[in-house]
Design an enzyme around this catalytic site. Structure first.
Site, PDB file in Angstrom:
ATOM      1  N   ASP A 110       0.850  -1.194   0.000  1.00 34.80           N
ATOM      2  CA  ASP A 110       0.000   0.000   0.000  1.00 34.80           C
ATOM      3  C   ASP A 110       0.888   1.248   0.000  1.00 34.80           C
ATOM      4  O   ASP A 110       1.700   1.430   0.908  1.00 34.80           O
ATOM      5  CB  ASP A 110      -0.898  -0.015   1.242  1.00 34.80           C
ATOM      6  CG  ASP A 110      -2.040   0.992   1.153  1.00 34.80           C
ATOM      7  OD1 ASP A 110      -1.838   2.067   0.552  1.00 34.80           O
ATOM      8  OD2 ASP A 110      -3.131   0.699   1.672  1.00 34.80           O
ATOM      9  N   LYS A 126      -3.006 -10.398 -11.222  1.00 33.81           N
ATOM     10  CA  LYS A 126      -4.228  -9.801 -11.768  1.00 33.81           C
ATOM     11  C   LYS A 126      -4.267  -8.304 -11.473  1.00 33.81           C
ATOM     12  O   LYS A 126      -4.700  -7.503 -12.304  1.00 33.81           O
ATOM     13  CB  LYS A 126      -5.457 -10.498 -11.170  1.00 33.81           C
ATOM     14  CG  LYS A 126      -5.646 -11.936 -11.624  1.00 33.81           C
ATOM     15  CD  LYS A 126      -6.859 -12.565 -10.953  1.00 33.81           C
ATOM     16  CE  LYS A 126      -7.035 -14.013 -11.396  1.00 33.81           C
ATOM     17  NZ  LYS A 126      -8.188 -14.663 -10.714  1.00 33.81           N
ATOM     18  N   PHE A 127      -3.818  -7.950 -10.277  1.00 33.35           N
ATOM     19  CA  PHE A 127      -3.756  -6.540  -9.880  1.00 33.35           C
ATOM     20  C   PHE A 127      -2.849  -5.766 -10.835  1.00 33.35           C
ATOM     21  O   PHE A 127      -3.181  -4.671 -11.293  1.00 33.35           O
ATOM     22  CB  PHE A 127      -3.221  -6.436  -8.445  1.00 33.35           C
ATOM     23  CG  PHE A 127      -2.978  -5.031  -7.972  1.00 33.35           C
ATOM     24  CD1 PHE A 127      -4.002  -4.279  -7.420  1.00 33.35           C
ATOM     25  CD2 PHE A 127      -1.715  -4.454  -8.075  1.00 33.35           C
ATOM     26  CE1 PHE A 127      -3.777  -2.975  -6.989  1.00 33.35           C
ATOM     27  CE2 PHE A 127      -1.480  -3.152  -7.649  1.00 33.35           C
ATOM     28  CZ  PHE A 127      -2.518  -2.425  -7.102  1.00 33.35           C
ATOM     29  N   GLU A 128      -1.698  -6.359 -11.158  1.00 34.78           N
ATOM     30  CA  GLU A 128      -0.748  -5.701 -12.054  1.00 34.78           C
ATOM     31  C   GLU A 128      -1.299  -5.597 -13.470  1.00 34.78           C
ATOM     32  O   GLU A 128      -1.140  -4.567 -14.135  1.00 34.78           O
ATOM     33  CB  GLU A 128       0.569  -6.470 -12.055  1.00 34.78           C
ATOM     34  CG  GLU A 128       1.657  -5.817 -12.878  1.00 34.78           C
ATOM     35  CD  GLU A 128       2.984  -6.537 -12.755  1.00 34.78           C
ATOM     36  OE1 GLU A 128       3.935  -6.127 -13.440  1.00 34.78           O
ATOM     37  OE2 GLU A 128       3.070  -7.508 -11.980  1.00 34.78           O
TER      38      GLU A 128
END
EC number: 2.1.1.33
Length: 239
Positions: A144, A218-220
């Protein structure tokens, strides 16, 4: 499996513990399948928090280099990496229960044997559970960034935490960080520059190309589709 992921104000020895955390305990939804995976597989793959150092030979079946991943999210990329490198042992730390359940589900599906995970605050785990001079690699992918300046105190990758990692890595061990926040990437470079034990593996002393070993999450993928740039930072511990 213990549900309290933050140590109390004082530990059992009466030592005052930090109060600012790099995460917020949100009431995220944990699915039925994730809860089921926790119930079925935690005893096989999970490691409960403790106030003394782990004996890695007692939690892993085979003696091998140990790679620690902090904040593994859903665990999908961690599990696939462990599957791709069966000759290494992997230890993951995550503070969100949904991520723990998801990771256990993936690990059981692929019958992963070289992975263990901890459900707790990474800083407390590093202080209490990880023996010095034991990790061949520490990887922290997309922590984060806490963009607002007043929240920078919550950032995990501050100078003090980066120094803790130097104690846990073996000589020539690797610290690999990836972020999609340019400001956080330069913040990390600034925080680490005065720690003489770290050698930046970038030829330009900033960022490296994504190594093939780091699976795109998936985030990337979502970020790349939005035009975001990914920054990989890699450092090697020297005497």
């Amino acid at each position: 499996m213990k549900n309290n992921i933050i140590t109390p104000r004082y530990n059992l020895e009466g030592v005052f513990l930090r109060q600012i955390h790099s995460f917020v305990c949100r009431k995220g939804r944990t699915t039925t399948s994730q809860l089921s995976a926790i119930k079925k597989y935690w005893s096989l793959i999970g490691v409960d928090f403790q106030l003394n150092a782990l004996n890695f030979s007692s939690i892993f079946k085979h003696r091998a280099p140990i790679i620690l991943e902090i904040g593994f999210g859903s665990g999908e990329s961690l599990v696939k990496t462990a599957m791709n490198f069966p000759e290494k042992n992997f230890l993951g730390i995550e503070v969100y229960k949904s991520g723990i359940g998801s990771c256990l589900h993936y690990a059981s599906s692929y019958q992963i044997q070289n992975l263990r995970i901890i459900y707790y605050d990474a800083t407390e785990v590093m202080y209490n559970m990880i023996p010095d001079d034991t990790l061949s690699k520490v990887q922290i992918f997309f922590p984060d960034p806490w963009h607002k300046k007043r929240h920078h105190k919550r950032r995990l990758l501050k100078n003090i935490f980066l120094k803790i990692i130097t104690k846990k890595l073996i000589i020539d061990g690797i610290l690999h960080i990836a972020t999609d926040s340019e400001s956080y990437a330069f913040y990390i470079l600034d925080e680490i520059k005065d720690i003489k034990n770290y050698k930046n593996l970038s030829e330009k002393n900033n960022f490296v190309k994504r190594p093939v070993s780091r699976i795109i999450t998936k985030f990337e993928k979502k970020g790349l589709l939005q035009g975001k740039k990914i920054f990989d930072l890699m450092f090697q511990l020297k005497k």
